[in-house]
Write a protein that holds these residues in place. Structure first.
Motif, PDB file in Angstrom:
ATOM      1  N   ALA A 160     -13.911  -9.373   4.888  1.00  0.00           N
ATOM      2  CA  ALA A 160     -12.668  -8.601   5.100  1.00  0.00           C
ATOM      3  C   ALA A 160     -13.094  -7.027   4.931  1.00  0.00           C
ATOM      4  CB  ALA A 160     -11.441  -9.019   4.338  1.00  0.00           C
ATOM      5  N   LEU A 161     -13.977  -6.922   4.074  1.00  0.00           N
ATOM      6  CA  LEU A 161     -14.199  -5.369   4.064  1.00  0.00           C
ATOM      7  C   LEU A 161     -14.875  -4.742   5.152  1.00  0.00           C
ATOM      8  CD1 LEU A 161     -15.810  -5.448   0.071  1.00  0.00           C
ATOM      9  CD2 LEU A 161     -13.149  -5.299   0.820  1.00  0.00           C
ATOM     10  N   THR A 162     -15.461  -5.541   5.865  1.00  0.00           N
ATOM     11  CA  THR A 162     -16.127  -4.928   7.020  1.00  0.00           C
ATOM     12  C   THR A 162     -15.392  -4.836   8.421  1.00  0.00           C
ATOM     13  OG1 THR A 162     -17.313  -7.053   7.421  1.00  0.00           O
ATOM     14  CG2 THR A 162     -18.447  -5.302   5.891  1.00  0.00           C
ATOM     15  N   GLU A 163     -14.254  -5.194   8.370  1.00  0.00           N
ATOM     16  CA  GLU A 163     -13.455  -5.343   9.506  1.00  0.00           C
ATOM     17  C   GLU A 163     -13.053  -3.954  10.055  1.00  0.00           C
ATOM     18  OE1 GLU A 163     -12.626  -7.869  11.684  1.00  0.00           O
ATOM     19  OE2 GLU A 163     -11.624  -6.124  12.875  1.00  0.00           O
ATOM     20  N   SER A 164     -13.303  -3.622  11.375  1.00  0.00           N
ATOM     21  CA  SER A 164     -13.135  -2.175  11.824  1.00  0.00           C
ATOM     22  C   SER A 164     -12.052  -2.390  12.877  1.00  0.00           C
ATOM     23  CB  SER A 164     -14.573  -1.580  11.897  1.00  0.00           C
ATOM     24  OG  SER A 164     -15.126  -2.439  13.066  1.00  0.00           O
ATOM     25  N   GLN A 165     -11.831  -3.443  13.432  1.00  0.00           N
ATOM     26  CA  GLN A 165     -10.925  -3.440  14.729  1.00  0.00           C
ATOM     27  C   GLN A 165      -9.621  -3.848  14.321  1.00  0.00           C
ATOM     28  OE1 GLN A 165     -11.996  -1.886  17.497  1.00  0.00           O
ATOM     29  NE2 GLN A 165     -13.730  -1.485  16.255  1.00  0.00           N
ATOM     30  N   ARG A 166      -9.410  -4.991  13.469  1.00  0.00           N
ATOM     31  CA  ARG A 166      -8.124  -5.474  13.198  1.00  0.00           C
ATOM     32  C   ARG A 166      -7.425  -5.018  12.043  1.00  0.00           C
ATOM     33  NH1 ARG A 166     -10.009 -11.464  12.096  1.00  0.00           N
ATOM     34  NH2 ARG A 166      -7.627 -11.825  12.147  1.00  0.00           N
ATOM     35  N   PHE A 187      -8.792  -1.997   5.784  1.00  0.00           N
ATOM     36  CA  PHE A 187      -8.870  -0.452   5.487  1.00  0.00           C
ATOM     37  C   PHE A 187      -8.309   0.302   6.730  1.00  0.00           C
ATOM     38  CE2 PHE A 187     -10.769  -0.895   1.308  1.00  0.00           C
ATOM     39  CZ  PHE A 187     -11.745  -1.620   1.369  1.00  0.00           C
ATOM     40  N   SER A 188      -8.780  -0.020   7.744  1.00  0.00           N
ATOM     41  CA  SER A 188      -8.198   0.774   8.914  1.00  0.00           C
ATOM     42  C   SER A 188      -6.546   1.196   8.816  1.00  0.00           C
ATOM     43  CB  SER A 188      -8.362  -0.034  10.327  1.00  0.00           C
ATOM     44  OG  SER A 188      -9.904  -0.246  10.523  1.00  0.00           O
ATOM     45  N   LEU A 189      -6.064   0.121   8.503  1.00  0.00           N
ATOM     46  CA  LEU A 189      -4.433   0.060   8.400  1.00  0.00           C
ATOM     47  C   LEU A 189      -3.887   0.940   7.408  1.00  0.00           C
ATOM     48  CD1 LEU A 189      -1.724  -0.383   9.755  1.00  0.00           C
ATOM     49  CD2 LEU A 189      -1.766  -2.923   8.789  1.00  0.00           C
ATOM     50  N   ILE A 190      -4.509   0.451   6.160  1.00  0.00           N
ATOM     51  CA  ILE A 190      -4.232   1.342   4.962  1.00  0.00           C
ATOM     52  C   ILE A 190      -4.597   2.863   5.117  1.00  0.00           C
ATOM     53  CG2 ILE A 190      -4.825   1.501   2.454  1.00  0.00           C
ATOM     54  CD1 ILE A 190      -5.582  -1.688   2.324  1.00  0.00           C
ATOM     55  N   ASN A 191      -5.608   3.004   5.586  1.00  0.00           N
ATOM     56  CA  ASN A 191      -6.189   4.433   5.568  1.00  0.00           C
ATOM     57  C   ASN A 191      -5.337   5.408   6.680  1.00  0.00           C
ATOM     58  OD1 ASN A 191      -7.565   4.581   3.370  1.00  0.00           O
ATOM     59  ND2 ASN A 191      -9.364   3.577   4.400  1.00  0.00           N
ATOM     60  N   ALA A 192      -4.669   4.727   7.555  1.00  0.00           N
ATOM     61  CA  ALA A 192      -3.684   5.306   8.637  1.00  0.00           C
ATOM     62  C   ALA A 192      -2.577   5.916   8.128  1.00  0.00           C
ATOM     63  CB  ALA A 192      -3.575   4.291   9.699  1.00  0.00           C
ATOM     64  N   ALA A 193      -2.109   5.311   6.748  1.00  0.00           N
ATOM     65  CA  ALA A 193      -0.791   5.688   6.253  1.00  0.00           C
ATOM     66  C   ALA A 193      -0.593   7.153   5.999  1.00  0.00           C
ATOM     67  CB  ALA A 193      -0.754   4.772   4.884  1.00  0.00           C
ATOM     68  N   HIS A 194       0.765   7.426   6.028  1.00  0.00           N
ATOM     69  CA  HIS A 194       1.101   8.644   5.662  1.00  0.00           C
ATOM     70  C   HIS A 194       0.931   9.043   4.221  1.00  0.00           C
ATOM     71  CE1 HIS A 194       2.780  10.038   9.433  1.00  0.00           C
ATOM     72  NE2 HIS A 194       3.327   8.919   9.700  1.00  0.00           N
ATOM     73  N   SER A 195       1.156   7.851   3.449  1.00  0.00           N
ATOM     74  CA  SER A 195       0.966   8.019   1.927  1.00  0.00           C
ATOM     75  C   SER A 195       0.828   6.568   1.346  1.00  0.00           C
ATOM     76  CB  SER A 195       2.585   8.300   1.544  1.00  0.00           C
ATOM     77  OG  SER A 195       2.543   8.190  -0.012  1.00  0.00           O
ATOM     78  N   VAL A 196      -0.239   6.730   0.389  1.00  0.00           N
ATOM     79  CA  VAL A 196      -0.350   5.326  -0.226  1.00  0.00           C
ATOM     80  C   VAL A 196      -0.244   5.639  -1.742  1.00  0.00           C
ATOM     81  CG1 VAL A 196      -2.380   3.873  -0.822  1.00  0.00           C
ATOM     82  CG2 VAL A 196      -2.373   4.885   1.427  1.00  0.00           C
ATOM     83  N   LEU A 197       0.282   4.661  -2.678  1.00  0.00           N
ATOM     84  CA  LEU A 197       0.585   4.744  -3.717  1.00  0.00           C
ATOM     85  C   LEU A 197      -0.206   3.512  -4.584  1.00  0.00           C
ATOM     86  CD1 LEU A 197       1.640   5.954  -6.459  1.00  0.00           C
ATOM     87  CD2 LEU A 197       3.853   4.893  -5.753  1.00  0.00           C
ATOM     88  N   PHE A 198      -0.979   3.672  -5.290  1.00  0.00           N
ATOM     89  CA  PHE A 198      -1.380   2.749  -6.334  1.00  0.00           C
ATOM     90  C   PHE A 198      -0.645   2.616  -7.526  1.00  0.00           C
ATOM     91  CE2 PHE A 198      -5.379   0.835  -4.879  1.00  0.00           C
ATOM     92  CZ  PHE A 198      -5.986   1.728  -3.894  1.00  0.00           C
ATOM     93  N   LEU A 199      -0.445   1.265  -7.912  1.00  0.00           N
ATOM     94  CA  LEU A 199       0.257   1.104  -9.450  1.00  0.00           C
ATOM     95  C   LEU A 199      -0.592   0.562 -10.315  1.00  0.00           C
ATOM     96  CD1 LEU A 199       3.672   0.003  -7.790  1.00  0.00           C
ATOM     97  CD2 LEU A 199       3.185   2.190  -8.511  1.00  0.00           C
ATOM     98  N   VAL A 200      -1.019   0.844 -11.303  1.00  0.00           N
ATOM     99  CA  VAL A 200      -2.187   0.280 -12.118  1.00  0.00           C
ATOM    100  C   VAL A 200      -1.753   0.440 -13.694  1.00  0.00           C
ATOM    101  CG1 VAL A 200      -4.712   0.615 -12.643  1.00  0.00           C
ATOM    102  CG2 VAL A 200      -3.888   1.264 -10.267  1.00  0.00           C
TER     103      VAL A 200
END
Ligand code: 6PG
Length: 245
Positions: A160-166, A187-200
């Motif tokens: 899944a890490l190398t998926e670039s289209q889906r 990552f394609s969908l995640i990195n298109a977001a207006h905002s990403v918030l990690f909770l750690v």
């Protein structure tokens, strides 16, 4: 851009601050675009945030009818299964607030073929965004971090890490429980977001957090979370004091 890090004394304080973050992003998105598209994180860390958002103090501040809710990953188990990310979010938030059920987009886990589940979920995202050809931009994507450096269900060393289209793919289980098949945002969908918030939160996340912040995107195979770098959006890390390097 490795993002902005905010450190809080404990999970409660982190979750209160995250509720304010979500509410602010909701207000801004609704004012700009008339609705708020959010992808919820799974696991256990976000539970407190969801409970706080459902509490009277916050619930009355949010325009729930304008929300469109998705899940950044899901375990392919019954939605009623205690391992289901939907079940956790539904119990703590979604069925506690006046959010129209048609606006809650759970993963079609009843489909037996996990690739088809991912394809159907991607199609439902595209339908909601009415963007058949471009990568939909979520207003906010919430993510957790595994002690092995995974996020969503993007596990170290997996295809899944190398998926670039889906935008959504099926994902084999990682080394951390539960060992069930999953689907995950890519990552394609995640990195298109207006905002990403990690909770750690938690000492067990400290090493992975440090690697994710310091790591170059080149080491995604070992620390997938290091690949979360929004193209034209903001990246925030809310951590508690025990996760701080
Ligand atoms: C999942 C989650 C996963 C989670 C991390 C952290 O479905 O497993 O989406 O990515 O966010 O594993 O989990 P905890 O919050 O339980 O530590």
């Amino acid at each position: 851009m490795t993002g902005k890090v905010s450190c809080f004394a404990d999970l409660d304080e982190l979750s209160e601050a995250a509720a304010s973050f979500v509410s602010d992003r909701s207000d801004a998105a609704i004012s700009e675009r008339g609705h708020f598209t959010i992808a919820l994180a799974g696991g256990s860390t976000p539970r407190r945030l969801y409970e706080i958002l459902a509490s009277p103090a916050w619930a009355k501040r949010i325009s729930w009818g304008r929300w469109q809710v998705f899940f950044s990953d899901e375990r392919l188990v019954e939605l009623s299964d205690e391992r289901s990310n939907f079940r956790m979010a539904n119990e703590t938030l979604l069925n506690q607030v006046p959010l129209p059920s048609k606006n809650v987009h759970s993963v079609p886990v009843d489909v037996t073929d996990s690739r088809k589940v991912a394809e159907q979920y991607e199609a439902s995202i595209r339908r909601t965004f009415e963007q058949p050809d471009t990568v939909p931009r979520f207003d906010l994507i919430l993510l957790g971090l595994g002690s092995d450096g995974h996020t969503a269900s993007l596990f170290p060393g997996k295809p899944a890490l190398t998926e670039s289209q889906r935008l959504v793919v099926d994902s084999e289980p990682g080394v951390l429980p539960p060992p069930v098949p999953r689907i995950t945002f890519t990552f394609s969908l995640i990195n298109a977001a207006h905002s990403v918030l990690f909770l750690v939160a938690g000492e067990d996340k400290r090493k992975a957090f440090r690697a994710a912040i310091l790591g170059s995107t080149g080491n995604a195979d070992t620390v997938p979370a290091a690949r979360v770098r929004p193209t034209d959006g903001t990246l925030d890390w809310y951590i508690d004091s025990t996760a701080k390097p």
